[in-house]
Each structure stands twice: as C-alpha cells, then as structure tokens.
Design an enzyme around this catalytic site. Structure first.
Site, PDB file in Angstrom:
ATOM      1  N   ASN A  86       0.884  -1.244   0.026  1.00 33.46           N
ATOM      2  CA  ASN A  86       0.001  -0.033  -0.004  1.00 33.46           C
ATOM      3  C   ASN A  86       0.829   1.184   0.066  1.00 33.46           C
ATOM      4  OD1 ASN A  86      -2.035   2.057   0.356  1.00 33.46           O
ATOM      5  ND2 ASN A  86      -2.429   1.546   2.426  1.00 33.46           N
ATOM      6  N   LYS A 106     -23.654  21.096  -0.677  1.00 34.44           N
ATOM      7  CA  LYS A 106     -23.398  20.253   0.650  1.00 34.44           C
ATOM      8  C   LYS A 106     -24.754  20.234   1.549  1.00 34.44           C
ATOM      9  CE  LYS A 106     -20.861  18.038  -0.590  1.00 34.44           C
ATOM     10  NZ  LYS A 106     -20.555  18.440  -1.786  1.00 34.44           N
TER      11      LYS A 106
END
Ligand code: AGP
Length: 612
Positions: free
Chosen positions: A102, A486
């Site tokens: 990762n 939002k």
C-alpha cells in the site's frame, strides 16, 4: 489507499484473509489477490480484477488454497490499470517471495532497470513487483536480511506484507506512511491496514510507526526500528465495533473523509512539488503549446463544477488566460465554440459521470486538447483524455464529496501556478513564494477542521430552517455554491447560493425575520463590500453567519455585525476556498445529523451519476 492483511497461525489462512479483505474493501476495490504458502511450501497465488467477491469465487471460498500462512490485498490502483496482472500480491520471478503493498515506491524505475539488466522479467506495470524481484535478487537464505537490504534501497511510502516460500509461517510487515496494525493472538498472529480486519480475531493490537518492520510468526511478533534494533511492543486494546472500525472510528464516512482532507490535499500537492518546481506528472505544456490555446474551458457537474468555478479565478489571476466554466450537461448540447485552440479541463471524482463524459467527447470531436483531473484511477474519463492528473484523494465513499472537491482545487491551483511559470507570468521569486503558499495548504485545511465544534453548535440554528442563503463575492461566490449544495444534499433543507452583490436585484425580497444567511467573506479585497451586504440582509431580519479570514484587517468589522463568525486561515484570495469550504462541509454534516438524515447515502442520490 489499499487494504493489506497477513495471517500466520494454526488455522487455515485463506478464509481469514478473504474475510479481512472484505472488511477493508472500502479502502480500495478495483482488484484483489492473495498468496498462501501450501503445506508443501509452494507459493499459491490468486488474483482478480474487480471486487473481493471474485477472489472468493476463484479460490472456492479459500478451500482451494490450503495453508496456515498467507497475505492478501485489495487495491486502489496507483501505478497501472486495475487488471489481474497488476493486482497484488506480486511474486518474484521464481516464486520465492510474495509482496502486497500500500503506497508508492518513488524510485522504482531505476531499480527496475537494474533488475531488467540482470535478466529479470516482469508481469505487471506496478512499482510493487520491483520489490518482490529485489528480495529474490538479494536473498542468500536469510529472509530478514533480504528485507532489510531492500528497505535500505527503496524510497517512497509503503505498507508491506512479505512472504518467503523458504520460510513458511513467517511474514514480514513493514510500515512507512501507510498504516499497518499488528494483531496479537493465541497460537496465531496477524496484521492489517486497519483494525477493521483484526477486531473479530483479537482486540490486542500494536500500531506500527513509520520506519518500523515486524517479523510475525504464529508464536511471536518481533518489532524492529529502521536501524534493525529491537523494540518493545506497545499493546493497545481496541474497543471499536467492526462497523465503527470501517469508518476509522467515525460515525459516518463523510466525517472520516472530511478529516482525511489535510492528508489528501497533501497527496495531491507534495509529490508534484520537487526541488522547488511544479512537475505535473507526465503532463507537459510549453509556452508554444499554451500560446496555441486561445481559451481554456473547464467542464464538470455538481461539486466538481463548483471546483472548476473556484479554479477559474486562480488560472485567470496567474495566467491571464480567459477561462470559461461550463456545466457538462449544458456544454454537450450548446454547439460550443470549441476547436483545436481550446484546452478542455475535465473535473470528476468518479471519472464515470455520464454528462461529463459526453461533454468531453463532444469537445474532443471538435479538436480540443483534454486534460482530466480525476480521483478514480483508470476510470472512463481517464481513458478519453489526452492527459490525466489524479487527485490521489483515495476512495471516497460518502455521496457528498468533500476530499474529492478539495483535492480537485489543489490540482487546479497547481496547474494555474505551473502554467503561469511556463508563460513567464511569474518570475523565479514569485514562483518560489507561491509554491510555499501551496505547500502550506494542507496545514490550512487541518486548521479549518478545528471549526468542527463551532459548526456542530451552530447547526442548532439551522436544523429547523426552511430556506438558507449562502452569499459570496468573486471567489467566494463559487464557494457559496459548493456550500449550498453540501447543505441541501444531505440536510434536505432548501439552500441557495447568491452573488452577494446580486441579492439586492430581487432575491432580497425573500429575506425575512430569522432567515439564516451564510456570508462567505474570505476575499481580503472585498471585506468592506461583504460587510455592506451583511448589513443589508440583517436590516431585513436575517441571522448571519460570516466566514472570515483569521486576523485580517477588516474582518473584525464583520465580526461586529454578524450574529456568528467562523474564522478560517487567511490565504491568498484564489486559494482561500480550499480551507473555507471546510466549515461549510461541517455545517452541512452536523445539520443533517441533527435532522437524522442518511448522511453517507442521501435520498435520491448516487455516488456516481452514470445516467443522463
Ligand atoms: C457532490 O457532493 C455530489 N456528490 C455531486 O454533485 C457530484 O459532485 C457530481 O455528481 C459530480 O461527480 P463526479 O465528480 O464524480 O463527476
């Protein structure tokens, strides 16, 4: 981000690995794989493009992969398409080592060239495969020594899980800038990228720190510092439920993703600022190239469109090139004035928005050069663009975008400054100064997150509103639009953004006693004008929440008039949105939460709008 897991013990490893990968799939889900050492000490490898479900199928729910020691990975692609070949783990040429990773190995190209010269062949385009080959190349019978040798040569960010077929039962875990948590068991030990994959097996964990590596066997976990010196285990007890752990302990993915913004903005910016220069990956434009363009058009939908509106100000201010920002759903039918002299910048978090794809195709057919700014690697839009700049936000699960928006802004700012330098609009000193401002943005976003408590308290005044107005001038008008979106998309309260100077031309008729108004006033040059707008609406009974830059002359006057005042880090006007949007995100979140709305999955919405 990706999900990594390693298990070694007395139980069959495959079912534990598969279950752990399923728990971490939200971290990345475009391909998956696992490697298990068989009872005959053979490396068994299965990989799929797509979700972990494919891995269950391919290994007959793990039954086809006997063995008690293995590693697994679910991928969020960074280098190379999300294909089976590029899925992790990657195995060395003779099958001795398997590596799940990762992060990003920044110096993998020269290291790969060295190995190619030695005759190593590669099956993938990934940086991770280089690590597996390096391990084999330097292995002389000592697994730990091989790991230490490779760690001394690679640069970048990495969480590793490493297997060696010659050393069954032992796994090495390595941590640098990508999380790895060790799980301590009885007769087994395991580790993963986050506690989600551990809590059903053990709640005794060790959070590894950067530079550390661990030797994990069924009976022991030995932790080492970067210099190889042994370290004591600092054991913590995890009380999180599995569901809560998936969200990093936050109640909603949206809050987790808001809190990830400093790191996400940092990932969008820092790899592209090298030695005092902005390097936009493989996107290169010369002054002649830019001079070929008579205009820049930005197209997108929703929040990405609002990011484009904010980015317009930055590009025009630095480059003095006209920027036209158009809704993709409109552009595609507008018979647009687009030709080979147009640079089209396409913004999309998902890279799959149908309206945006259609607008891109329409403009490309008319000769435009296309630069895509996208989060999801190898998504549809990235295949159609001439160049791609990834935002590196990591998977965004909540439908209401937050880090997707702020990382789009970050890349647009980078582009504006890069282009200004190429065009000679910034001299070396100005360029260096603006780059320092860019490098300070992640910290500004972090500081803006400190308004969380204030916004939570303020939400009480908004939760029962019928209508909310968001006002702003210039760059703040673009930000007001994102703030209003939002707010309404997760609280289901009607909210409207308006250019502050425009309100008096009609809409101010709607302001009445108690109407909540959010006045975004981050532009230092317009604080006085913004104050007059606040006075206007207050005179008609509005309850005003002002968002102002901390400590700027003129903002205290606004503080004196507004009913509530939220302070955000003072930034250059064209960069201010990246921090000032944060309290607006938080206000939307806390209002929606008070109203009991479904925050991560608002009604009627989808994360990626792949319909017309
Ligand atoms: C924003 O919170 C919404 N989820 C929506 O407006 C979104 O920004 C829009 O659909 C565009 O999506 P994209 O960035 O994936 O193209």
């Amino acid at each position: 981000m990706c999900g990594i897991i390693g298990f070694t013990g007395l139980k069959q490893a495959s079912p534990i690995i598969l279950e752990g990968l399923s728990r971490m799939e939200y971290r990345g889900y475009d391909s998956a794989g696992m490697a298990v050492i068989s009872p005959q000490n053979r490396m068994q490898l299965a990989k799929v493009s797509g979700k972990v479900a494919g891995l269950y199928e391919k290994t007959d729910n793990g039954a086809a992969f006997p063995g008690v020691c293995g590693i697994g990975h679910t991928r969020w692609a960074t280098h190379g398409a999300p294909t089976e070949a590029n899925a992790h783990p990657h195995v060395s040429m003779h099958g001795q080592f398997a590596v799940a990773h990762n992060g990003i190995i920044e110096n993998f190209v020269p290291l790969k060239e060295e190995l190619l010269a030695k005759g190593y062949t590669f099956q993938s385009q990934t940086d991770t495969e280089v690590v597996a080959q390096m391990l084999e190349d330097c292995y002389e019978g000592d697994f730990q020594k091989a790991v230490e040798t490779v760690l001394s040569r690679i640069e970048g960010s990495y969480g590793f899980a490493i297997l060696c077929a010659d050393d069954p039962g032992t796994i090495f875990a390595v941590k640098k800038n990508s999380p790895i948590i060790l799980g301590l068991g009885e007769g087994f030990n395991l580790f993963a990228s986050d506690v989600t994959a551990l809590v059903e097996h053990t709640r005794e964990v060790v959070y590894m720190e950067d530079g550390q590596y661990a030797k994990v066997t069924p009976d022991s976990v030995e932790l080492f510092a970067e210099d190889g010196s042994p370290l004591p285990l600092k054991v913590s007890h995890v009380s999180l439920s599995v569901a809560a752990a998936e969200k990093g302990g936050y109640e909603h993915f949206m809050m987790k993703e808001m809190m990830e913004q400093p790191e996400a903005v940092g990932r969008a910016l820092s790899p592209r600022i090298k030695g005092g220069e902005i390097v936009l990956d493989d996107f290169r434009l010369t002054k002649e190239d830019f001079n070929k363009f008579t205009k820049i058009v930005i197209t997108a939908c929703g929040s990405a469109y609002y990011a484009g509106l904010a980015g317009k100000y930055a590009i025009e201010k630095f480059c003095r090139i006209p920027v036209d920002v158009q809704l993709a759903s409109e552009l595609r039918y507008a018979d647009p004035f687009i030709d080979e002299h147009c640079l089209l910048i396409v913004l999309s978090q998902s890279g799959e928005t149908l309206d945006t794809i259609a607008a891109l195709k329409e403009c490309k057919a008319r000769g435009a050069t296309v630069l895509a700014i996208v989060n999801v690697v190898e998504s549809a839009i990235t295949k159609l663009a001439d160049s791609v700049l990834y935002t590196w936000a990591g998977p965004e699960v909540a439908v209401a975008t937050t880090k997707g928006y702020t990382t789009q802004l970050a890349v647009l700012y980078l582009f504006a400054v890069y282009a200004a330098r190429v065009l000679g609009r910034l001299d070396a000193e100005q360029y260096a100064s603006v780059i320092r401002e860019l490098q300070a943005l992640p910290e500004a976003v972090r500081n803006a997150l400190k308004t969380d408590c204030d916004m939570s308290n303020l939400a009480q005044y908004f939760k029962d509103a019928q209508h909310v107005f968001y006002l702003g001038r210039n760059t703040d008008s673009a930000l007001a639009m994102e703030g209003a979106l939002k707010f309404k998309e997760i609280s289901y309260i009607h909210a409207e953004a308006y250019a502050s100077g425009e309100l008096k031309h009609g809409t101010i008729a709607l302001i009445e006693e108690g109407t909540p108004v959010v006045a975004v006033c981050t532009n230092p040059a317009l604080l006085e004008k913004s104050l007059s707008n606040i006075i206007e609406v207050k005179a008609r009974g509005a309850v005003v929440t002002a968002v102002v830059p901390e400590g700027l002359p003129g903002s205290e006057a606004i503080e004196g008039y507004a009913d509530h005042c939220i302070k955000v880090p003072a930034l250059r006007d064209v960069f201010a949105s990246i921090a000032a949007v944060v309290p607006l995100q938080l206000l939307a979140y806390h209002t929606a939460k008070l109203r009991g709305c479904s925050i991560d999955k608002p009604k009627n919405l989808a994360k990626s709008v792949t319909v017309e």
